[in-house]
Scaffold this active site. Structure first.
Site, PDB file in Angstrom:
ATOM      1  CG  ASP A  82       6.488  22.987 -19.924  1.00  0.00           C
ATOM      2  OD1 ASP A  82       7.262  23.914 -20.222  1.00  0.00           O
ATOM      3  OD2 ASP A  82       6.868  21.850 -19.578  1.00  0.00           O
ATOM      4  CG  HIS A  83       7.927  22.732 -23.946  1.00  0.00           C
ATOM      5  ND1 HIS A  83       9.035  23.239 -24.563  1.00  0.00           N
ATOM      6  CD2 HIS A  83       8.364  22.253 -22.748  1.00  0.00           C
ATOM      7  CE1 HIS A  83      10.093  23.085 -23.791  1.00  0.00           C
ATOM      8  NE2 HIS A  83       9.723  22.498 -22.670  1.00  0.00           N
ATOM      9  CG  HIS A 180      13.335  19.061 -22.123  1.00  0.00           C
ATOM     10  ND1 HIS A 180      13.437  19.814 -23.264  1.00  0.00           N
ATOM     11  CD2 HIS A 180      12.679  19.838 -21.224  1.00  0.00           C
ATOM     12  CE1 HIS A 180      12.853  20.988 -23.077  1.00  0.00           C
ATOM     13  NE2 HIS A 180      12.389  21.034 -21.846  1.00  0.00           N
ATOM     14  N   GLY A 181      14.623  15.620 -19.729  1.00  0.00           N
ATOM     15  CA  GLY A 181      14.623  14.194 -19.448  1.00  0.00           C
ATOM     16  C   GLY A 181      15.563  13.781 -18.336  1.00  0.00           C
ATOM     17  CG  HIS A 213      12.414  25.007 -20.681  1.00  0.00           C
ATOM     18  ND1 HIS A 213      11.203  24.404 -20.895  1.00  0.00           N
ATOM     19  CD2 HIS A 213      12.196  26.341 -20.728  1.00  0.00           C
ATOM     20  CE1 HIS A 213      10.284  25.350 -21.077  1.00  0.00           C
ATOM     21  NE2 HIS A 213      10.868  26.523 -20.984  1.00  0.00           N
ATOM     22  CG  ASN A 256      10.561  25.138 -16.956  1.00  0.00           C
ATOM     23  OD1 ASN A 256      10.332  26.137 -16.287  1.00  0.00           O
ATOM     24  ND2 ASN A 256      10.104  24.976 -18.181  1.00  0.00           N
ATOM     25  CB  ILE A 257      12.007  20.904 -11.649  1.00  0.00           C
ATOM     26  CG1 ILE A 257      13.309  21.698 -11.552  1.00  0.00           C
ATOM     27  CG2 ILE A 257      12.174  19.513 -11.015  1.00  0.00           C
ATOM     28  CD1 ILE A 257      13.614  22.240 -10.196  1.00  0.00           C
TER      29      ILE A 257
HETATM   30  P1  13P Z   1      13.486  18.237 -16.860  1.00  0.00           P
HETATM   31  O1  13P Z   1      13.226  17.114 -17.796  1.00  0.00           O
HETATM   32  O2  13P Z   1      14.935  18.481 -16.658  1.00  0.00           O
HETATM   33  O3  13P Z   1      12.762  18.077 -15.556  1.00  0.00           O
HETATM   34  O4  13P Z   1      12.913  19.588 -17.541  1.00  0.00           O
HETATM   35  C1  13P Z   1      11.547  19.894 -17.467  1.00  0.00           C
HETATM   36  C2  13P Z   1      11.172  21.014 -18.351  1.00  0.00           C
HETATM   37  O5  13P Z   1      11.985  21.739 -18.893  1.00  0.00           O
HETATM   38  C3  13P Z   1       9.737  21.239 -18.563  1.00  0.00           C
HETATM   39  O6  13P Z   1       9.499  22.238 -19.501  1.00  0.00           O
HETATM   40  O1  G3H Z   2       9.629  19.686 -21.138  1.00  0.00           O
HETATM   41  C1  G3H Z   2       9.001  18.635 -21.072  1.00  0.00           C
HETATM   42  C2  G3H Z   2       8.308  18.295 -19.809  1.00  0.00           C
HETATM   43  O2  G3H Z   2       9.114  17.472 -19.013  1.00  0.00           O
HETATM   44  C3  G3H Z   2       6.967  17.716 -20.097  1.00  0.00           C
HETATM   45  O3  G3H Z   2       7.070  16.401 -20.541  1.00  0.00           O
HETATM   46  O4  G3H Z   2       5.617  16.367 -22.561  1.00  0.00           O
HETATM   47  O5  G3H Z   2       6.174  14.253 -21.313  1.00  0.00           O
HETATM   48  O6  G3H Z   2       4.614  15.949 -20.327  1.00  0.00           O
HETATM   49  P1  G3H Z   2       5.801  15.698 -21.232  1.00  0.00           P
HETATM   50 ZN    ZN Z   3      10.956  22.328 -21.048  1.00  0.00          ZN
END
Ligand code: 13P
Ligand code: G3H
Ligand code: ZN
Length: 311
Positions: A82-83, A180-181, A213, A256-257
């Protein structure tokens, strides 16, 4: 079954009008809760690890946790980065056994995004791994409440064909108003995703898998449990689930969750400690967190993704 790529999953999801849940994993209980729900509901699954997760748990632990999950079920599972911040991070995961990576160069300009995404796609494809890239920028990381989404952050549909053609990536994350968040929209507001942008992107990229996302819905029942058991979360609401369901019926194949799982885990543990102040065995309170993760994933699979009974 061994780990798979998302190619076949996305094709079936696109044609079947549903999406695959991509859930973030950071420890054993989270992996178990997610996989138990998906297994019981016969849903394909993407488990994804961020840079933060890899730092927290160590890449080897995460990989082996996911491999252990694969041994306990016959549902298809993708292990996704992820990312991914750059080529080197993606390469590290490709070399380390991930079956899918995201290169997130969305914060760079269009040409730089194309160059880095293309470089990752070439390396990944040579190793049998698939690639997600991102065009457009999502708002708010964790502490920022996303209010009225600024137009500038939405994906520009005029750019998507060129981007996909020149990079060769396998799926594309777009910005249509999610963020996000846990603090996405102010309570009392009526968040609206730009499903018109999604439609236009889908029209320009027929059959191509789109990713969303920032798609947690911030379940108020868990926020309430946390705040009634010693927590101090700010008021906020998440992405409306009916709009995600609509997106999943269209071109969106991956949703994505992460934040919702964090809320569920924390609610379970906080409640456990208030109800059992004498407990100090981690198995007791982590089991309650894990049960909430499982319940949330089951809910998403049936009510949001529509991916149940597709295996
Ligand atoms: P949320 O913060 O909405 O759960 O999104 C997660 C996400 O996009 C992880 O890449
Ligand atoms: O997109 C972000 C995800 O929620 C991952 O979060 O970088 O804190 O692990 P994190
Ligand atoms: Zn994300």
């Amino acid at each position: 079954m061994s780990l798979v790529t998302s190619t076949e999953m996305f094709e079936k999801a696109y044609n079947g009008g549903y999406a695959i849940g991509a859930f973030n994993v950071n420890n054993m209980e989270i992996v178990q809760g997610i996989v138990e729900a998906a297994d019981e509901l016969r849903s394909p699954l993407i488990l994804q690890a961020s840079a933060g997760a890899r730092k927290y748990a160590k890449p080897e632990y995460l990989k082996h946790l996911v491999e252990a999950a694969v041994e306990t079920t016959d549902i298809p599972i993708v292990l996704h980065l992820d990312h991914g911040a750059d080529f080197d991070t993606c390469k590290d995961c490709i070399d380390g056994g991930f079956t899918s990576v995201m290169i997130d160069y969305s914060g760079h300009d269009f040409e730089e995004n194309i160059a880095e995404s293309k470089r990752v796609a070439e390396y990944a494809h040579a190793h049998g791994v698939v690639v997600e890239a991102e065009l457009g920028t999502l708002a708010g990381i964790e502490d920022a409440v996303s209010v009225e989404a600024d137009k500038a952050m939405y994906t520009d549909p005029d750019q998507v064909e060129e981007f996909v053609k020149r990079t060769g990536v396998d799926s594309l994350a777009i910005a249509i108003g999610t963020s996000h968040g846990a603090y996405k929209f102010k309570p009392g507001t009526d968040p609206k995703l730009r499903l018109d942008i999604l439609e236009e992107v889908a029209r320009r990229l027929p059959g191509f898998p789109i990713v969303l996302h920032g798609s947690s819905s911030v379940p108020q029942e868990y926020v309430k449990i946390i705040n009634e058991h010693g927590g101090a979360l700010k008021d906020a609401i998440g992405v409306p689930e009916d709009q995600l369901r609509e997106a999943a019926r269209g071109a969106v194949c991956k949703i994505n969750i992460d934040s919702d799982l964090r809320l569920g885990m924390t609610a379970g543990i906080r409640k456990h400690f208030v109800e059992h102040p004498d407990h100090f065995d981690p198995r007791q309170y982590l089991a309650d967190g894990r049960a909430n993760v499982k319940a949330i994933v089951a809910h998403k699979i049936v009510e949001v993704l529509g991916s149940d009974h597709k295996v």
